[in-house]
Design a protein around this motif. Structure first.
Motif, mmCIF file in Angstrom:
data_model
loop_
_atom_site.group_PDB
_atom_site.id
_atom_site.type_symbol
_atom_site.label_atom_id
_atom_site.label_comp_id
_atom_site.label_asym_id
_atom_site.label_seq_id
_atom_site.Cartn_x
_atom_site.Cartn_y
_atom_site.Cartn_z
ATOM 1 N N ASP A 1 9.199 5.405 -7.295
ATOM 2 C CA ASP A 1 8.321 4.226 -6.538
ATOM 3 C C ASP A 1 7.760 3.564 -6.851
ATOM 4 N N LEU A 2 6.941 4.262 -7.950
ATOM 5 C CA LEU A 2 5.829 3.121 -8.251
ATOM 6 C C LEU A 2 6.658 2.911 -9.922
ATOM 7 N N ASP A 3 7.791 3.213 -10.590
ATOM 8 C CA ASP A 3 8.376 2.377 -11.507
ATOM 9 C C ASP A 3 8.625 0.998 -11.016
ATOM 10 N N GLY A 4 8.385 0.283 -12.543
ATOM 11 C CA GLY A 4 8.929 -0.775 -11.430
ATOM 12 C C GLY A 4 7.756 -2.483 -10.573
ATOM 13 N N ILE B 1 0.967 -1.111 -0.175
ATOM 14 C CA ILE B 1 -0.057 0.124 -0.328
ATOM 15 C C ILE B 1 1.000 1.285 0.454
ATOM 16 N N VAL B 2 0.741 2.126 -1.058
ATOM 17 C CA VAL B 2 0.967 3.114 -1.118
ATOM 18 C C VAL B 2 0.429 4.476 -0.272
ATOM 19 N N TYR B 3 0.704 5.202 0.040
ATOM 20 C CA TYR B 3 -0.413 6.440 0.170
ATOM 21 C C TYR B 3 -0.347 8.076 -0.645
ATOM 22 N N ALA B 4 -1.058 8.368 -0.880
ATOM 23 C CA ALA B 4 -1.483 9.463 -1.689
ATOM 24 C C ALA B 4 -2.700 10.582 -1.724
ATOM 25 N N GLU C 1 8.018 15.072 -2.471
ATOM 26 C CA GLU C 1 7.365 13.699 -1.805
ATOM 27 C C GLU C 1 6.529 13.035 -3.018
ATOM 28 N N LEU C 2 5.768 13.928 -3.736
ATOM 29 C CA LEU C 2 4.869 13.055 -5.169
ATOM 30 C C LEU C 2 5.873 12.905 -5.715
ATOM 31 N N ARG C 3 7.110 13.538 -6.563
ATOM 32 C CA ARG C 3 8.001 12.619 -7.300
ATOM 33 C C ARG C 3 8.799 11.569 -6.929
ATOM 34 N N ARG C 4 9.053 11.800 -5.183
ATOM 35 C CA ARG C 4 9.621 10.456 -4.883
ATOM 36 C C ARG C 4 8.929 9.193 -5.368
#
Length: 424
Positions: A119-122, A101-104, A112-115
């Motif tokens: 992190d979602l790549d792959g 789970i990733v929180y946005a 933070e949004l760019r990070r």
């Protein structure tokens, strides 16, 4: 099973005074148990089965299974009550076999949004935008960002299969889902955001993460029965609310939630939102904060022990170790001065630290304890319902509406104006 202990506060609130107050305010408990008509549009959570009945759980588990087949990463887009329960529960239980789970939607920080995007790549990704009214800037902007990310990565058609939205039936968000082919999950109509713990808002991401939501709901249902049937002197949730009010009357305006289990770190954020947003209004309300021990015994602990007498402390504790909670410290190969720890389990060492801290703090300030048997799915459900009921009762005793949040709107109006959005 959940236990509430006010023994370490009896120097400040004598037991006979508490019992008399509970009897005196019995009608408040009865109103909370029945559900007051004036709060009818906010009390859907009071009956667990209203939004977490077997049919809902079955449907939620089926959708979660489909999502896990699509993705190893599930992005929950929401702020406050739309993500706090999920984050608190996943962090506490560390479930296995589910999606990450990733929180946005809870930040406007470009860094933070760019990070997060990097992190979602792959990873195979599904996103869920939780927005009751689809007007809040933080989740709305993150939804746009992530929606565009999915379209660029997967193409428009496949991206649509990877987008879930949880919103109000008849809202612009549902219209968007119908137009674009996104999966739509109804937001509980009579439940405010911070009370949505036992609704699809959180049951879906929790099921995707691998939490046993049936056990979670069962724990909450069991607690509902005790909260809504026990009388004032036997009702632990109401006792807790009453102690808070009596301490408020004595000038204690800050409640510190202390815990020695780091897995409660995000639960404390849920606790802070629940009580701050519910009680902080009309110039009243106990200010909720949290301390993660042992770390903060060496910082905040100094203030608690020797600082101004404006706060009381509620300890959150787990009675018995669960799987993975045992680690025995062996003997040493050098004389390091810690030989007294040989053969001791860190579970017991941590317990000794907790008990010593509570005893020391109780010498100078009121200390309460909320204890569960184990830290598992069932008992997390117990905690979630118990604190929600106690918060409602506490607001009633304090004389504020526990379900509105007028102060939250103040910054929104100014922010929208600064960004050029028309406001009425």
């Amino acid at each position: 099973m959940l236990r509430f202990d006010a023994t370490y506060a009896e120097r400040f609130i004598p037991a006979d005074e508490l019992e008399a107050y509970l009897d005196e305010r019995a009608e408040v408990l009865m109103r909370c148990q029945a559900g007051e008509e004036r709060y009818a549009d906010s009390l859907g959570w009071l009956s667990v089965d209203a939004w977490a009945g077997e049919e809902t759980v079955e449907r939620t588990c089926a959708l979660a299974e489909r999502i896990r087949a699509q993705a190893d990463t599930f992005v929950l887009i929401g702020v406050g009550g739309s993500n706090n329960t999920t984050r608190a529960t996943v962090a506490a239980l560390a479930p296995e076999g589910g999606a990450r789970i990733v929180y946005a939607g809870n930040t406007l920080s470009a860094w933070e949004l760019r990070r997060m995007l990097e992190d979602l790549d792959g990873h195979d990704v599904v996103i869920d935008c939780v927005a009751k009214n689809f007007e809040t800037l933080e989740p709305g902007s993150s939804f746009r960002l992530l929606r565009q990310y999915l379209v660029e990565r997967y193409g428009r058609e496949e991206a649509a299969r990877r987008i879930v939205c949880t919103g109000t039936i008849g809202s612009p968000l549902e219209d968007l889902c119908r137009a674009e082919g996104y999966t739509f999950v109804p937001f509980a109509t009579d439940v405010g955001g911070r009370f949505t713990a036992l609704t699809e808002v959180h049951l879906l991401p929790l099921a995707v993460a691998g939490v046993d939501i049936r056990a979670l709901v069962a724990g909450a249902r069991e607690t509902e029965h005790s909260c809504r049937t026990a009388g004032p002197t036997q009702n632990d949730a109401f006792r807790y609310a009453a102690v808070r009010k009596l301490l408020w009357d004595r000038g204690y305006q800050v409640e510190l939630l202390g815990f020695f289990e780091p897995r409660f770190r995000w639960f404390s954020k849920w606790f802070e939102q629940l009580f701050a947003e519910s009680e902080g209004k009309d110039g009243r309300g106990i200010f909720p904060v949290a301390a993660e021990y042992c770390e903060e015994l060496h910082s905040l602990g100094q203030y608690v022990q020797d600082g101004t007498r404006q706060l009381f402390e509620t300890f959150l504790d787990v009675r018995e170790p669960g799987p993975g909670d045992s680690l025995v410290l062996g003997g040493t190969d050098v004389e390091d001065g810690f030989g007294y720890l040989d053969g001791k389990d860190f579970w017991d060492i941590n317990k000794a630290s907790f008990e010593a801290t509570r005893a020391a703090h109780a010498e100078v300030l009121p200390c309460l304890t909320v204890e569960i048997d184990q830290l598992d799915d069932h008992h997390l459900g117990t905690l979630l319902y118990w604190f929600a009921f106690a918060c409602m009762a506490s607001g009633e005793l304090l004389g504020v509406n526990p379900f509105d949040q007028p102060g939250v709107e103040a910054y929104k109006m100014l922010m929208f104006r600064a960004l050029g959005k028309g406001v009425g």
